[in-house]
Design a protein around this motif. Sequence first.
Motif, mmCIF file in Angstrom:
data_model
loop_
_atom_site.group_PDB
_atom_site.id
_atom_site.type_symbol
_atom_site.label_atom_id
_atom_site.label_comp_id
_atom_site.label_asym_id
_atom_site.label_seq_id
_atom_site.Cartn_x
_atom_site.Cartn_y
_atom_site.Cartn_z
ATOM 1 N N GLY A 21 0.844 -1.190 0.000
ATOM 2 C CA GLY A 21 0.000 0.000 0.000
ATOM 3 C C GLY A 21 0.881 1.242 0.000
ATOM 4 N N ASP A 22 0.418 2.298 -0.635
ATOM 5 C CA ASP A 22 1.210 3.533 -0.715
ATOM 6 C C ASP A 22 0.936 4.390 0.520
ATOM 7 N N TRP A 23 1.396 3.904 1.670
ATOM 8 C CA TRP A 23 1.119 4.565 2.946
ATOM 9 C C TRP A 23 1.789 5.922 3.070
ATOM 10 N N SER A 81 -10.937 -5.315 4.542
ATOM 11 C CA SER A 81 -10.706 -5.718 3.162
ATOM 12 C C SER A 81 -11.974 -6.384 2.637
ATOM 13 N N THR A 103 -13.071 -2.355 0.788
ATOM 14 C CA THR A 103 -12.219 -2.211 -0.387
ATOM 15 C C THR A 103 -12.714 -3.163 -1.474
ATOM 16 N N GLU A 298 -2.728 -6.172 -2.826
ATOM 17 C CA GLU A 298 -2.464 -4.827 -3.356
ATOM 18 C C GLU A 298 -3.757 -4.013 -3.387
ATOM 19 N N PHE A 301 -4.801 -3.152 0.474
ATOM 20 C CA PHE A 301 -4.024 -2.139 1.197
ATOM 21 C C PHE A 301 -4.007 -0.795 0.464
ATOM 22 N N GLN A 302 -4.001 -0.819 -0.868
ATOM 23 C CA GLN A 302 -4.123 0.451 -1.580
ATOM 24 C C GLN A 302 -5.521 1.026 -1.371
ATOM 25 N N VAL A 305 -5.662 2.794 1.967
ATOM 26 C CA VAL A 305 -5.082 4.147 1.900
ATOM 27 C C VAL A 305 -6.087 5.116 1.293
#
Length: 321
Positions: A21-23, A81, A103, A298, A301-302, A305
């Motif tokens: 993820g792009d945390w 999720s 998500t 992916e 977790f993305q 975010v």
Amino acid sequence: MVTTLSCAVLDDYQGVAHELGDWKRLDGRVDVRFVDRHIPGHDELVAEIADCEIVVVMRERTPFPAELFARLPKLRLLITSGMRNASVDLGAAAAHGVTVCGTASNSEPPAELTWALILGLARGVVTEGAHFRDGGPWQSTLGADLHGRRLGLLGLGKIGTRVARVGAAFGMDVAAWSRNLTPERAAEAGVTYTASKEELLETSDFVSVHLVLGESTRGLIGAEELRRMRPGAFLVNTSRAAIVDQEALLRALREGWIAGAGADVFTTEPVPADDPLRTAPNFLGLPHLGYVTRRNYEGYFQGAVEDIEAYLAGSPVRTLG
């Protein structure tokens, strides 16, 4: 002055959440920490996340009942999720002012894992692989054919339909039943409509469960149903453990009512070391891997975010409840 919020990402078993993820997009606004172990008790869990305004959970690994929301007064955003999580009490979340978001999730991975279990059971993969490694007998099992055999599906939703397509590619006669299934829907999916659960169980060589857990499906497969199955048939469950009576399944395996069973879902997860299913004959168990693939993670977790960013902007997305 900008207030920095605290966020805990729970049950990061593989230790990959931070890289998938792009945390960094949350830097300066949210402090994110990752918990790579399962915390089973509420007291320990509260001690771990009491300071958090945001919590991210993986599927149903850590349930959030009403009692837990009551003990987390700082919690304001819970992200799960996927877009369905039966272990989260959405009413209690709303009553405590907690926004719950989800998500995206892909249906291909659990369908693929279903076939890993079916093939593993049919061809004795675990037994033969173990013998190959430890120098045991060369060819000790007699495989069960798929071609020309019947695959019975309990449930024909997105996952069940994908499983049906693969069964047809193997040359199997694919049949399906659920309380809401119609002949038209079955025909659309290219499978044989079965009028009753009993008929499906009695005529299938492989039975695979693809139903949502609810009051109408809890305990749907019990001792009576397992006795209806053919002695040479296999049962696979990648949906929810409570759909199949676990005690009845254990007895069926021990007494040879069916040829074997495979499951990716269990009443208690992680499964206790002394759970009798771990040593049940002709049982192939996996640690709930159906959704555990890189592409799904992916997305989870993305998506988490993105959910956090939308919440901070005052416009939550993908809300549940």
